[in-house]
Write an enzyme that holds these catalytic residues in place. Structure first.
Site, PDB file in Angstrom:
ATOM      1  N   ARG A 121       0.590  -1.112  -0.088  1.00  0.00           N
ATOM      2  CA  ARG A 121       0.068   0.025   0.019  1.00  0.00           C
ATOM      3  C   ARG A 121       0.764   1.311  -0.004  1.00  0.00           C
ATOM      4  O   ARG A 121       0.527   2.226   0.580  1.00  0.00           O
ATOM      5  CB  ARG A 121      -1.038  -0.005   1.062  1.00  0.00           C
TER       6      ARG A 121
ATOM      7  N   SER B 179     -11.676  -0.920   3.238  1.00  0.00           N
ATOM      8  CA  SER B 179     -10.508  -1.104   4.323  1.00  0.00           C
ATOM      9  C   SER B 179     -10.024   0.211   4.912  1.00  0.00           C
ATOM     10  O   SER B 179      -9.387   0.932   4.176  1.00  0.00           O
ATOM     11  CB  SER B 179      -9.493  -2.017   3.947  1.00  0.00           C
TER      12      SER B 179
ATOM     13  N   GLU C  55      -5.074   3.323   6.633  1.00  0.00           N
ATOM     14  CA  GLU C  55      -4.764   3.053   4.986  1.00  0.00           C
ATOM     15  C   GLU C  55      -5.487   4.390   4.293  1.00  0.00           C
ATOM     16  O   GLU C  55      -5.024   4.910   3.413  1.00  0.00           O
ATOM     17  CB  GLU C  55      -5.409   1.897   4.331  1.00  0.00           C
TER      18      GLU C  55
END
Length: 336
Positions: A162, A236, A332
């Site tokens: 990520r 998420s 995130e």
């Protein structure tokens, strides 16, 4: 250029926020014109894609530039691969569907991920054993200061979990305008992750195809994740933490059901959703905000909630997981 524009319908949390000024660009030329405009040289700028990975906690005191640069075109092909270029404003899922329909393999596991092409390499989006770094050939970006375009190779993107160079060294310095992908004409299937294999069996699929894999992923995601059009969310909210194997083994003694997946020598990836659920947050609700009833990794806005409320909830979750497991969760989602 518009002024005092609501961003409520331009972020998937559905949070109210006012942009001081707003401009939508549909070509690299339009974007270049804005960046070269001497009257806007010192004006703070905020780049908006699909709004699926941001948490708006305040009004945006800047020129919000909505990237709507579209287009999908073939660059070249050989017997094994095809190279496609896509504009940064194309919706990611639409691009996946285009590839599935044309038999181009490599991103079918990334079906139904919200957001745009431009945000995909920034986050190095991934799911079910596949990451965008597996298929990126080059990324085109334009620099704020010089308005010059540069093409970044896959290696120069510094992809990680990520992560990418665009989230760190180049954060706030350039804007992604397009991405070139190298896709496979001969599929290599990744069905060993999550419930893909199980879902394929339940659907009676005997002969694998990229459409079958895509359909399975879509079915799984729909069963676990809320539709932002119905319940505000950004998917998420936290990254899955990677912890030392020694720490994992100690936790496994106290929590035998703790799942873990080796990711590199000496490190284990632990599902953040499992940790959050064990800390008692799954299904939690406080007024207009909460944690989704089916997936603890998803924070939601049921309508009328604020970004600040969701931010505070995320911090409470981080604190409780830290206290219970000694693991730090990292968001995130980008806080604005």
């Amino acid at each position: 250029m518009q002024h005092h524009v609501s961003l409520r319908n331009l972020n998937t949390f559905g949070l109210e926020s006012q942009a001081q000024s707003f401009e939508e660009v549909k070509s690299v030329e339009e974007l270049t014109e804005i960046l070269k405009n001497p009257d806007l040289k010192n004006t703070p700028k905020f780049i908006l894609g699909g709004g699926s990975n941001i948490l708006l906690t305040r009004d945006v005191d800047a020129l919000v530039i909505k990237i709507s640069i579209g287009g999908i075109e073939k660059v070249k092909e050989d017997d094994e691969h095809i190279w496609l270029h896509a504009g940064a404003g194309e919706k990611w899922h639409d691009f996946v569907m285009y590839c599935v329909e044309h038999g181009y393999a490599g991103i079918e596991n990334l079906s139904l991920i919200p957001g745009t092409i431009g945000a995909a390499p920034m986050q190095n989006i991934g799911a079910y054993g596949v990451e965008i770094k597996d298929v990126v050939e080059t990324v085109e970006a334009i620099f704020y200061d010089s308005a010059e375009t540069r093409v970044f190779s896959k290696e120069e993107c510094n992809f990680g979990y990520r992560e990418s160079v665009f989230k760190h060294e180049l954060k706030g310095k350039c804007i992604i305008t397009g991405v070139t992908f190298r896709l496979n004409k001969k599929p290599v299937y990744h069905v060993e992750y999550g419930d893909i294999q199980k879902t394929l069996q339940e659907a009676g699929i005997e002969s694998l195809s990229i459409k079958a894999v895509s359909d399975a992923v879509i079915k799984i995601r729909k069963s676990k994740l809320p539709d932002p059009a119905e319940i505000g969310n950004a998917g998420s909210f936290f990254k899955n933490p990677e912890i030392p194997e020694e720490q994992f083994n100690k936790l496994k003694t106290d929590y035998p059901a703790l799942p873990g997946y080796p990711v590199s020598p000496g490190f284990i990836k632990v599902p953040a959703g499992w940790l959050i659920e064990q800390a008692g947050w799954k299904g939690f609700r406080d007024g207009s905000i909460g944690v989704h009833t089916r997936q603890a990794l998803v924070l939601v806005n049921y309508g009328g909630g604020s970004g600040e409320e969701i931010k505070l909830l995320s911090q409470k979750i981080q604190k409780s997981v830290e206290e219970k497991f000694g693991i730090s969760l990292i968001a995130e989602v980008n806080f604005i």
